[in-house]
Design a protein around this motif. Structure first.
Motif: not given
Length: 137
Positions: A3-11, A19-28
């Motif tokens: 898997i890979s996780v790319n930082w976008v901005d902030g958290l 399997s080619g699916h994406t998920i957005t993660m963020d902090g509070p």
């Protein structure tokens, strides 16, 4: 798995699965995030809920149960000090169907908890995991 996780901005991060699916993660917001995605620790619980649900649904189908709905709810507690691991996890299953056999539902959940669900068995190394279920006709 890769898997890979790319930082976008902030958290804010975007994860991509093998399997080619994406998920957005963020902090509070109180930690510098903007609440634009699922928290990483929530992802762990979502994984447990999905993993055990796959086991329970497929097992009940093999047991020829007429299942029409399955919902998994998790209530979890974390340690107050770092590392803030999960210490208690309670998994509730709500199953609906025609003439469901409670003993078979219990057996399917037990098989998942003790043999098949890699996610919950792994988290069970640090947390006490309990289960219950409700059968709704």
């Amino acid at each position: 798995m890769n898997i890979s996780v790319n930082w976008v901005d902030g958290l804010l991060m975007v994860g991509k699965s093998d399997s080619g699916h994406t998920i957005t993660m963020d902090g509070p917001p109180e930690s510098g995030g903007e609440n634009l995605g699922v928290r990483p620790m929530e992802m762990l619980l979502l994984g447990v809920a999905g993993c055990t649900m796959i086991d329970v649904v497929t097992t009940l189908k093999k047991m020829r149960q007429d299942l029409s709905h399955c919902e998994t709810k998790i209530n979890a507690e974390r340690a107050t000090d770092h590392p803030k691991v999960f210490t208690n996890i309670h998994i509730q299953f709500i199953v609906k169907g025609k003439d469901l056999d409670s003993k078979k539902v219990d057996k399917a959940i037990t098989l998942s908890a003790e043999k098949y669900c890699s996610a919950s068995i792994m988290l069970g190394e640090t947390a006490t995991i309990t289960h219950d279920f409700e059968v709704v006709e």
